[in-house]
Design an enzyme around this catalytic site. Structure first.
Site, PDB file in Angstrom:
ATOM      1  N   HIS A  82       0.866  -1.184   0.000  1.00  0.00           N
ATOM      2  CA  HIS A  82       0.000   0.000   0.000  1.00  0.00           C
ATOM      3  C   HIS A  82       0.898   1.228   0.000  1.00  0.00           C
ATOM      4  O   HIS A  82       1.868   1.289   0.754  1.00  0.00           O
ATOM      5  CB  HIS A  82      -0.910   0.032   1.238  1.00  0.00           C
ATOM      6  CG  HIS A  82      -1.736   1.287   1.305  1.00  0.00           C
ATOM      7  ND1 HIS A  82      -2.910   1.433   0.617  1.00  0.00           N
ATOM      8  CD2 HIS A  82      -1.509   2.466   1.944  1.00  0.00           C
ATOM      9  CE1 HIS A  82      -3.393   2.649   0.832  1.00  0.00           C
ATOM     10  NE2 HIS A  82      -2.568   3.292   1.637  1.00  0.00           N
ATOM     11  N   ASP A 161     -15.671   2.083   6.560  1.00  0.00           N
ATOM     12  CA  ASP A 161     -14.630   3.049   6.167  1.00  0.00           C
ATOM     13  C   ASP A 161     -15.171   4.027   5.135  1.00  0.00           C
ATOM     14  O   ASP A 161     -14.862   5.219   5.180  1.00  0.00           O
ATOM     15  CB  ASP A 161     -13.390   2.338   5.619  1.00  0.00           C
ATOM     16  CG  ASP A 161     -12.341   3.358   5.170  1.00  0.00           C
ATOM     17  OD1 ASP A 161     -11.836   4.087   6.043  1.00  0.00           O
ATOM     18  OD2 ASP A 161     -12.073   3.462   3.959  1.00  0.00           O
ATOM     19  N   ARG A 168     -15.154  12.265   7.411  1.00  0.00           N
ATOM     20  CA  ARG A 168     -13.860  12.899   7.755  1.00  0.00           C
ATOM     21  C   ARG A 168     -13.510  13.975   6.744  1.00  0.00           C
ATOM     22  O   ARG A 168     -12.999  15.032   7.087  1.00  0.00           O
ATOM     23  CB  ARG A 168     -12.753  11.842   7.801  1.00  0.00           C
ATOM     24  CG  ARG A 168     -12.814  10.966   9.038  1.00  0.00           C
ATOM     25  CD  ARG A 168     -11.875   9.788   8.905  1.00  0.00           C
ATOM     26  NE  ARG A 168     -10.498  10.191   8.743  1.00  0.00           N
ATOM     27  CZ  ARG A 168      -9.572   9.441   8.131  1.00  0.00           C
ATOM     28  NH1 ARG A 168      -9.877   8.250   7.647  1.00  0.00           N
ATOM     29  NH2 ARG A 168      -8.335   9.876   8.019  1.00  0.00           N
ATOM     30  N   SER A 183      -8.233   3.324   8.857  1.00  0.00           N
ATOM     31  CA  SER A 183      -8.841   3.343   7.529  1.00  0.00           C
ATOM     32  C   SER A 183      -8.040   2.478   6.553  1.00  0.00           C
ATOM     33  O   SER A 183      -8.595   1.612   5.850  1.00  0.00           O
ATOM     34  CB  SER A 183      -8.900   4.802   7.053  1.00  0.00           C
ATOM     35  OG  SER A 183      -9.208   4.869   5.690  1.00  0.00           O
ATOM     36  N   LYS A 187      -8.927  -1.909   5.359  1.00  0.00           N
ATOM     37  CA  LYS A 187      -9.100  -2.365   3.974  1.00  0.00           C
ATOM     38  C   LYS A 187      -8.085  -3.447   3.629  1.00  0.00           C
ATOM     39  O   LYS A 187      -8.405  -4.414   2.949  1.00  0.00           O
ATOM     40  CB  LYS A 187      -8.983  -1.166   3.019  1.00  0.00           C
ATOM     41  CG  LYS A 187     -10.232  -0.270   3.095  1.00  0.00           C
ATOM     42  CD  LYS A 187     -10.097   0.985   2.284  1.00  0.00           C
ATOM     43  CE  LYS A 187      -9.259   2.018   2.964  1.00  0.00           C
ATOM     44  NZ  LYS A 187      -9.404   3.391   2.593  1.00  0.00           N
TER      45      LYS A 187
END
Ligand code: URA
Length: 463
Positions: A82, A161, A168, A183, A187
């Site tokens: 990620h 999320d 947010r 968050s 995922k």
């Protein structure tokens, strides 16, 4: 549940029990907690923070708010990468097929870009016919069959999320390390991974502008990932300069395919050997095919090989990854993935052969000889967004063909009239205004300045 009393507890800096967190996430996802109360809770978290146990409970509750991908046990471990995002960051595209060829399964669930940072799904949407929205069953099937998939989150994955992030975004609570950590990790945990490498970027075009903040976020995510049973590591990488030589959706796909071509792999391997302590960016030279993109792709693969004990050292792992890339197998795997996700390879290859797909292409040239000392990623990202290559709001459309390529990078020598960048635009007037703005992104100095390493730190524990 009395959610008001939980908001008040957090406002006073008290710690919430895991069961309380699980319950409010369940109720918010089901729609029984109103947005205004959740926004108040998010603001309380923003100011008061969360303990490690609270972050873990929040992350797991968010993961369990929807479907978790279920894979059969298999000798091929499940891995992913990620990135916190940046300009020209296309690492996921070549990395997924490379990892599949190294014997991993890669369920790479990716996102779209917002603002100046590009999103993997937007890049893939520029490929004729490629489908990024797949049902969970198809995702699992494809990973089992060919080893990798790159696609978007299904509606049923981590819905908490989606709802919380939207709140947010409009309540000033995005830049909170506990909320970002929960968050991102919720995922990734929904992919049922064995190992994860996080590319946490810092610099003018990154989510985290300073090394200190990037390090804090990386440590929080590494601690949480490991706590939740996923072998997690983070690398801190520089995002003051774009990654690679192209930015813009289709141009990045082209550069990713070039990165998968086996021609330059022996050079990559040599460079991996001669690399002084990770100072990969210093190796980049206009005169060679070796570049920061392929070196970062190899580095991410190498960390995952070490994390999963498929290699003993990072040096050995880099060679293993470079040899795999040199074999040409990941290039074939890329085509296999494209076909599995709906692409007509004939149409793709035809598009790939074109020098450009945008109607207008202009070159930005150096006004004096010297050495590039700055190539400002933020300015470049803003120019591409304004050419139509990025979104100002979630609903904005995108022009996939615009962008910038042939970027000259810091440390490179240029002559008067050397190309600093090529602008791909929708029309002449856009190209002209981009050209004027883009000049300010480059600085040419009389002397070659020392370029910072691309990877400045590896974080494998929270200590
Ligand atoms: N990316 C995410 O998915 N979530 C955040 O909170 C920030 C970046």
């Amino acid at each position: 549940m009395n959610f008001l009393s939980l908001i008040e507890s957090k406002r006073e800096g008290k710690t919430l029990a895991p069961e309380q967190i699980q319950e409010f996430i369940r109720e918010f996802t089901a729609g029984t907690i109103p947005d205004y109360q959740m926004a108040a809770m998010l603001m309380a978290i923003y100011f008061r923070g969360l303990t490690t146990a609270e972050i873990t409970a929040l992350t797991l509750a968010m993961r369990d708010s929807g479907d978790v991908l279920k894979f059969l046990r298999d000798e091929r471990l499940l891995v992913d990468k990620h990135s916190t995002g940046g300009i020209g960051d296309k690492v996921s595209l070549p990395l997924a097929p490379l990892l599949a060829c190294l014997g991993f399964r890669v369920p790479m669930i990716s996102g779209r870009g917002l603002g100046i940072t590009g999103g993997t799904l937007d890049k893939l949407d520029s490929i004729p016919g490629f489908k990024t929205l797949l049902p969970a069953g198809k995702i699992v099937d494809q990973v089992q069959k060919i080893g990798c998939v790159i696609c978007g989150q299904t509606d049923r994955m981590v819905p908490a999320d989606k709802k919380i992030y939207a709140l947010r975004d409009v309540s000033g609570t995005v830049p909170s390390i506990p909320l970002i950590t929960a968050s991102i990790l919720s995922k990734k945990l929904a992919e049922s991974l064995d190992a994860l490498v996080l590319d946490v970027k810092f610099g003018c075009a990154a989510f985290m502008q300073t090394r200190t903040d990037a390090r804090k976020l990386a440590k929080a995510m590494v601690a949480l990932g490991n706590e939740c049973g996923v072998n997690t590591r983070a690398i801190l990488t520089d995002m003051n300069t774009p990654l690679g030589r192209a930015a813009g959706n289709w141009l990045e796909v082209k550069e990713s395919v070039a990165c998968l071509e086996p021609i330059s792999c022996s050079r990559r391997r040599e460079s991996a050997h001669s690399s002084p302590k990770n100072s990969w960016r210093g190796l980049t030279s206009a005169a060679t095919e070796i570049n920061d993109l392929s070196l970062l792709v190899l580095d991410c693969a190498a960390h995952l090989l070490v994390q999963t004990r498929k290699a003993k050292t990072l040096a050995a792992a880099r060679n293993q990854a470079a040899d795999c890339l040199a074999s040409g197998a990941p290039r074939k795997k890329w085509d296999e993935m494209l076909v599995a996700q709906g692409t007509d390879l004939g149409a793709f290859n035809k598009k790939l052969a074109l020098d450009h797909t945008a109607p207008v292409v202009v070159e930005l040239k150096a006004e004096k000889p010297g050495f590039v000392s700055r190539c400002d990623a933020r300015l470049i990202g803003e120019v591409i967004r304004d050419l139509g290559g990025g979104r100002l709001t979630k609903e904005s459309g995108i022009n996939y063909d615009v962008g910038i390529d042939r970027l000259a990078k810091p440390g490179e020598a240029v002559q008067k009239s050397s190309v600093l960048a090529r602008i791909h635009a929708g029309d002449q007037s856009q190209a002209k205004s981009a050209c004027v703005r883009l000049r300010a992104a480059f600085e040419i100095s009389a002397r070659r300045t020392v370029t910072d390493p691309l990877v400045i730190e590896v974080i494998s524990s929270s200590k």
